[in-house]
Design a protein around this motif. Structure first.
Motif, PDB file in Angstrom:
ATOM      1  N   TRP A   1     -15.984  23.127  57.595  1.00  0.00           N
ATOM      2  CA  TRP A   1     -17.025  23.534  58.532  1.00  0.00           C
ATOM      3  C   TRP A   1     -17.780  24.731  57.965  1.00  0.00           C
ATOM      4  CZ3 TRP A   1     -16.546  27.455  62.905  1.00  0.00           C
ATOM      5  CH2 TRP A   1     -17.749  27.506  63.641  1.00  0.00           C
ATOM      6  N   PRO A   2     -19.063  24.584  57.631  1.00  0.00           N
ATOM      7  CA  PRO A   2     -19.834  25.699  57.075  1.00  0.00           C
ATOM      8  C   PRO A   2     -19.816  26.934  57.970  1.00  0.00           C
ATOM      9  CG  PRO A   2     -21.048  23.641  56.832  1.00  0.00           C
ATOM     10  CD  PRO A   2     -19.853  23.337  57.690  1.00  0.00           C
ATOM     11  N   GLY A   3     -19.853  26.724  59.282  1.00  0.00           N
ATOM     12  CA  GLY A   3     -19.849  27.857  60.199  1.00  0.00           C
ATOM     13  C   GLY A   3     -18.587  28.685  60.105  1.00  0.00           C
ATOM     14  N   GLY A   4     -17.480  28.053  59.738  1.00  0.00           N
ATOM     15  CA  GLY A   4     -16.234  28.797  59.586  1.00  0.00           C
ATOM     16  C   GLY A   4     -16.329  29.798  58.453  1.00  0.00           C
ATOM     17  N   TYR A   5     -16.902  29.350  57.338  1.00  0.00           N
ATOM     18  CA  TYR A   5     -17.101  30.285  56.231  1.00  0.00           C
ATOM     19  C   TYR A   5     -18.065  31.395  56.628  1.00  0.00           C
ATOM     20  CZ  TYR A   5     -18.978  32.464  52.111  1.00  0.00           C
ATOM     21  OH  TYR A   5     -19.400  33.418  51.223  1.00  0.00           O
ATOM     22  N   ILE A   6     -19.174  31.034  57.250  1.00  0.00           N
ATOM     23  CA  ILE A   6     -20.182  32.020  57.646  1.00  0.00           C
ATOM     24  C   ILE A   6     -19.555  33.086  58.544  1.00  0.00           C
ATOM     25  CG2 ILE A   6     -22.292  32.378  58.989  1.00  0.00           C
ATOM     26  CD1 ILE A   6     -23.194  29.578  58.020  1.00  0.00           C
ATOM     27  N   ALA A   7     -18.754  32.669  59.521  1.00  0.00           N
ATOM     28  CA  ALA A   7     -18.165  33.611  60.468  1.00  0.00           C
ATOM     29  C   ALA A   7     -17.256  34.617  59.769  1.00  0.00           C
ATOM     30  CB  ALA A   7     -17.385  32.853  61.542  1.00  0.00           C
ATOM     31  N   HIS A   8     -16.380  34.135  58.910  1.00  0.00           N
ATOM     32  CA  HIS A   8     -15.421  35.044  58.276  1.00  0.00           C
ATOM     33  C   HIS A   8     -16.067  35.881  57.181  1.00  0.00           C
ATOM     34  CE1 HIS A   8     -11.739  33.971  60.381  1.00  0.00           C
ATOM     35  NE2 HIS A   8     -12.263  32.765  60.468  1.00  0.00           N
ATOM     36  N   ALA A   9     -17.021  35.313  56.455  1.00  0.00           N
ATOM     37  CA  ALA A   9     -17.725  36.094  55.440  1.00  0.00           C
ATOM     38  C   ALA A   9     -18.555  37.197  56.093  1.00  0.00           C
ATOM     39  CB  ALA A   9     -18.619  35.180  54.603  1.00  0.00           C
ATOM     40  N   TYR A  10     -19.257  36.857  57.142  1.00  0.00           N
ATOM     41  CA  TYR A  10     -20.065  37.850  57.866  1.00  0.00           C
ATOM     42  C   TYR A  10     -19.185  39.012  58.347  1.00  0.00           C
ATOM     43  CZ  TYR A  10     -22.273  39.998  61.954  1.00  0.00           C
ATOM     44  OH  TYR A  10     -22.749  40.913  62.874  1.00  0.00           O
ATOM     45  N   THR A  11     -18.067  38.690  58.968  1.00  0.00           N
ATOM     46  CA  THR A  11     -17.210  39.725  59.551  1.00  0.00           C
ATOM     47  C   THR A  11     -16.710  40.698  58.501  1.00  0.00           C
ATOM     48  OG1 THR A  11     -16.505  38.151  61.248  1.00  0.00           O
ATOM     49  CG2 THR A  11     -15.179  40.131  60.984  1.00  0.00           C
ATOM     50  N   ARG A  12     -16.279  40.179  57.361  1.00  0.00           N
ATOM     51  CA  ARG A  12     -15.717  41.054  56.339  1.00  0.00           C
ATOM     52  C   ARG A  12     -16.791  41.763  55.516  1.00  0.00           C
ATOM     53  NH1 ARG A  12     -10.454  42.122  57.278  1.00  0.00           N
ATOM     54  NH2 ARG A  12     -10.918  43.400  55.478  1.00  0.00           N
ATOM     55  N   TYR A  13     -17.710  41.014  54.947  1.00  0.00           N
ATOM     56  CA  TYR A  13     -18.628  41.615  53.986  1.00  0.00           C
ATOM     57  C   TYR A  13     -19.622  42.588  54.615  1.00  0.00           C
ATOM     58  CZ  TYR A  13     -16.882  38.149  50.651  1.00  0.00           C
ATOM     59  OH  TYR A  13     -16.086  37.382  49.832  1.00  0.00           O
ATOM     60  N   LEU A  14     -20.173  42.243  55.782  1.00  0.00           N
ATOM     61  CA  LEU A  14     -21.092  43.197  56.393  1.00  0.00           C
ATOM     62  C   LEU A  14     -20.343  44.437  56.870  1.00  0.00           C
ATOM     63  CD1 LEU A  14     -23.189  40.988  56.042  1.00  0.00           C
ATOM     64  CD2 LEU A  14     -24.150  41.669  58.240  1.00  0.00           C
ATOM     65  N   GLY A  15     -19.072  44.253  57.219  1.00  0.00           N
ATOM     66  CA  GLY A  15     -18.253  45.419  57.540  1.00  0.00           C
ATOM     67  C   GLY A  15     -18.022  46.292  56.317  1.00  0.00           C
ATOM     68  N   ASP A  16     -17.816  45.661  55.169  1.00  0.00           N
ATOM     69  CA  ASP A  16     -17.600  46.410  53.921  1.00  0.00           C
ATOM     70  C   ASP A  16     -18.838  47.212  53.534  1.00  0.00           C
ATOM     71  OD1 ASP A  16     -15.079  45.261  53.703  1.00  0.00           O
ATOM     72  OD2 ASP A  16     -15.808  43.600  52.482  1.00  0.00           O
ATOM     73  N   LEU A  17     -20.006  46.635  53.814  1.00  0.00           N
ATOM     74  CA  LEU A  17     -21.253  47.312  53.468  1.00  0.00           C
ATOM     75  C   LEU A  17     -21.647  48.360  54.505  1.00  0.00           C
ATOM     76  CD1 LEU A  17     -23.291  44.250  52.166  1.00  0.00           C
ATOM     77  CD2 LEU A  17     -22.570  46.230  50.817  1.00  0.00           C
ATOM     78  N   SER A  18     -20.937  48.397  55.616  1.00  0.00           N
ATOM     79  CA  SER A  18     -21.220  49.369  56.675  1.00  0.00           C
ATOM     80  C   SER A  18     -20.099  50.405  56.715  1.00  0.00           C
ATOM     81  CB  SER A  18     -21.370  48.640  58.021  1.00  0.00           C
ATOM     82  OG  SER A  18     -22.437  47.709  57.958  1.00  0.00           O
ATOM     83  N   GLY A  19     -19.185  50.294  57.677  1.00  0.00           N
ATOM     84  CA  GLY A  19     -18.095  51.259  57.787  1.00  0.00           C
ATOM     85  C   GLY A  19     -17.213  51.320  56.562  1.00  0.00           C
ATOM     86  N   GLY A  20     -17.125  50.214  55.832  1.00  0.00           N
ATOM     87  CA  GLY A  20     -16.291  50.194  54.631  1.00  0.00           C
ATOM     88  C   GLY A  20     -16.697  51.226  53.599  1.00  0.00           C
ATOM     89  N   GLN A  21     -17.983  51.589  53.579  1.00  0.00           N
ATOM     90  CA  GLN A  21     -18.428  52.605  52.621  1.00  0.00           C
ATOM     91  C   GLN A  21     -17.809  53.967  52.940  1.00  0.00           C
ATOM     92  OE1 GLN A  21     -20.367  51.705  49.766  1.00  0.00           O
ATOM     93  NE2 GLN A  21     -19.390  49.905  50.683  1.00  0.00           N
ATOM     94  N   ALA A  22     -17.594  54.228  54.225  1.00  0.00           N
ATOM     95  CA  ALA A  22     -16.928  55.484  54.612  1.00  0.00           C
ATOM     96  C   ALA A  22     -15.460  55.454  54.184  1.00  0.00           C
ATOM     97  CB  ALA A  22     -17.034  55.695  56.115  1.00  0.00           C
ATOM     98  N   PHE A  23     -14.836  54.262  54.225  1.00  0.00           N
ATOM     99  CA  PHE A  23     -13.447  54.157  53.768  1.00  0.00           C
ATOM    100  C   PHE A  23     -13.365  54.512  52.286  1.00  0.00           C
ATOM    101  CE2 PHE A  23     -12.836  50.405  56.940  1.00  0.00           C
ATOM    102  CZ  PHE A  23     -12.880  51.288  57.998  1.00  0.00           C
ATOM    103  N   GLY A  24     -14.313  53.982  51.510  1.00  0.00           N
ATOM    104  CA  GLY A  24     -14.310  54.273  50.080  1.00  0.00           C
ATOM    105  C   GLY A  24     -14.455  55.754  49.794  1.00  0.00           C
ATOM    106  N   LYS A  25     -15.356  56.418  50.512  1.00  0.00           N
ATOM    107  CA  LYS A  25     -15.549  57.859  50.314  1.00  0.00           C
ATOM    108  C   LYS A  25     -14.283  58.630  50.667  1.00  0.00           C
ATOM    109  CE  LYS A  25     -20.538  57.824  51.194  1.00  0.00           C
ATOM    110  NZ  LYS A  25     -21.626  58.250  52.115  1.00  0.00           N
ATOM    111  N   ALA A  26     -13.619  58.219  51.756  1.00  0.00           N
ATOM    112  CA  ALA A  26     -12.387  58.909  52.162  1.00  0.00           C
ATOM    113  C   ALA A  26     -11.288  58.702  51.137  1.00  0.00           C
ATOM    114  CB  ALA A  26     -11.938  58.397  53.529  1.00  0.00           C
TER     115      ALA A  26
END
Length: 324
Positions: free
Chosen positions: A134-159
């Motif tokens: 199901w393409p939507g399954g990939y989209i859902a899980h990729a969106y959740t992780r990667y956009l999080g990495d590019l947002s709050g995840g950047q603060a994790f890296g700095k810490a």
């Protein structure tokens, strides 16, 4: 485009990307919350206040490895898919960076010293199930992780860099070198979400899957939070001993699992980890791998104590099997 495609295409309807963000906001805010005075500080809290040990940071990093391995296996399957393909970006791939970080943190035998927690395995199983075809399954899980990495995840890296003195290795997971502007990239990603050829039913299903991804991530963080600071052994020590047992003492490991582990019918076995209270193994029984936990005779806290305890387990297990 199908007649029932996305409510977002109707005049005045909220965009699909906005609906996802609105639906998932409370889940996002609830991950590892620091606002709850009755809850002990979790992984995120400790990372930001500087009290997360590098060993617990490593264990957290290791659990993420399994999640991204599953997501990126799905990406390879969907790279040419007309719906999911636009969300497969080589510059987002995290597995090589996590592998480099774990090699730095745990040494060359890192793979022998990591094993998914039950919560992580449930998360990975869900990704594999829903993103199998199901393409939507990939989209859902990729969106959740990667956009999080590019947002709050950047603060994790700095810490992480601030707390542990990392430069590149150790926190390279958070470095998206090929993405010059995370904001522009996220805007483009959301534009693709809004343009995706998904029916309204599929959009609703994607949103539900995003929420489930948040719940799985929260379960992993909760499981990690329960063991913060409790394992006296460094991940690199665990990796080295597990590698030694699984490379040089394969037969002995099987004997331990058949004897002390109570799995007489085990066909193969490997050591997957240990802490101050006991050791963890995985044995193949009737063609399926089952986890085994064996307690030490007494709590351990030093590396030098592990070998005699393993020898004891082997000796007692062999005697037990010989008596049958």
């Amino acid at each position: 485009m199908p007649a029932d495609t996305a409510a977002a295409s109707e005049p005045g309807a909220p965009r699909f990307s906005a609906r996802i963000r609105e639906a998932s906001w409370s889940r996002h805010q609830g991950l590892d919350p620091s606002a709850d005075a009755e809850q002990a500080p979790g992984v995120f809290d400790r990372l930001f206040d500087g009290t997360l040990t590098v060993d617990d940071y490593t264990r957290w990093h290791a659990q993420q490895y399994f999640v991204y391995e599953a997501i990126e296996a799905a990406a390879a399957r969907f790279a040419a898919d007309p719906v999911a393909g636009p969300f497969v970006f080589p510059e987002l791939a995290r597995v090589p960076a996590i592998e480099a970080d774990l090699r730095f943190l745990m040494g060359p035998k890192w793979r022998s010293g990591i094993e998914p927690l039950p919560a992580t395995k449930a998360y990975v199983d869900r990704i594999n199930e829903v993103a199998a075809d199901w393409p939507g399954g990939y989209i859902a899980h990729a969106y959740t992780r990667y956009l999080g990495d590019l947002s709050g995840g950047q603060a994790f890296g700095k810490a992480a860099r601030r707390n542990y003195g990392f430069e590149d290795a150790g926190a390279s997971f958070y470095d998206f070198a090929d993405i010059k502007s995370p904001k522009d990239f996220k805007d483009e990603y959301r534009s693709r979400l809004d343009a995706a050829d998904l029916t309204e039913a599929d959009q609703a299903r994607v949103i539900e899957e995003v929420l489930l991804a948040y719940d799985h991530n929260g379960a992993v963080l909760a499981a990690l939070g329960e063991s913060l600071g409790r394992n006296p052994f460094e991940p690199k020590v665990i990796a080295a001993i597990c590698h030694h047992m699984n490379t040089d003492h394969v037969a002995d490991t099987l004997v331990i699992c058949q004897g002390a582990g109570g799995q007489r019918g085990a066909e193969a076995a490997r050591m997957t980890g240990f802490d101050g209270e006991g050791a963890d193994f995985a044995a193949v029984v009737d063609g399926a791998e089952v986890p085994i936990r064996i307690d030490w005779a007494a709590p351990l806290s030093e590396r030098a104590e592990v070998r005699p305890e393993i020898v004891r387990l082997f000796t007692e297990s062999k005697a037990q099997l010989d008596d049958v």
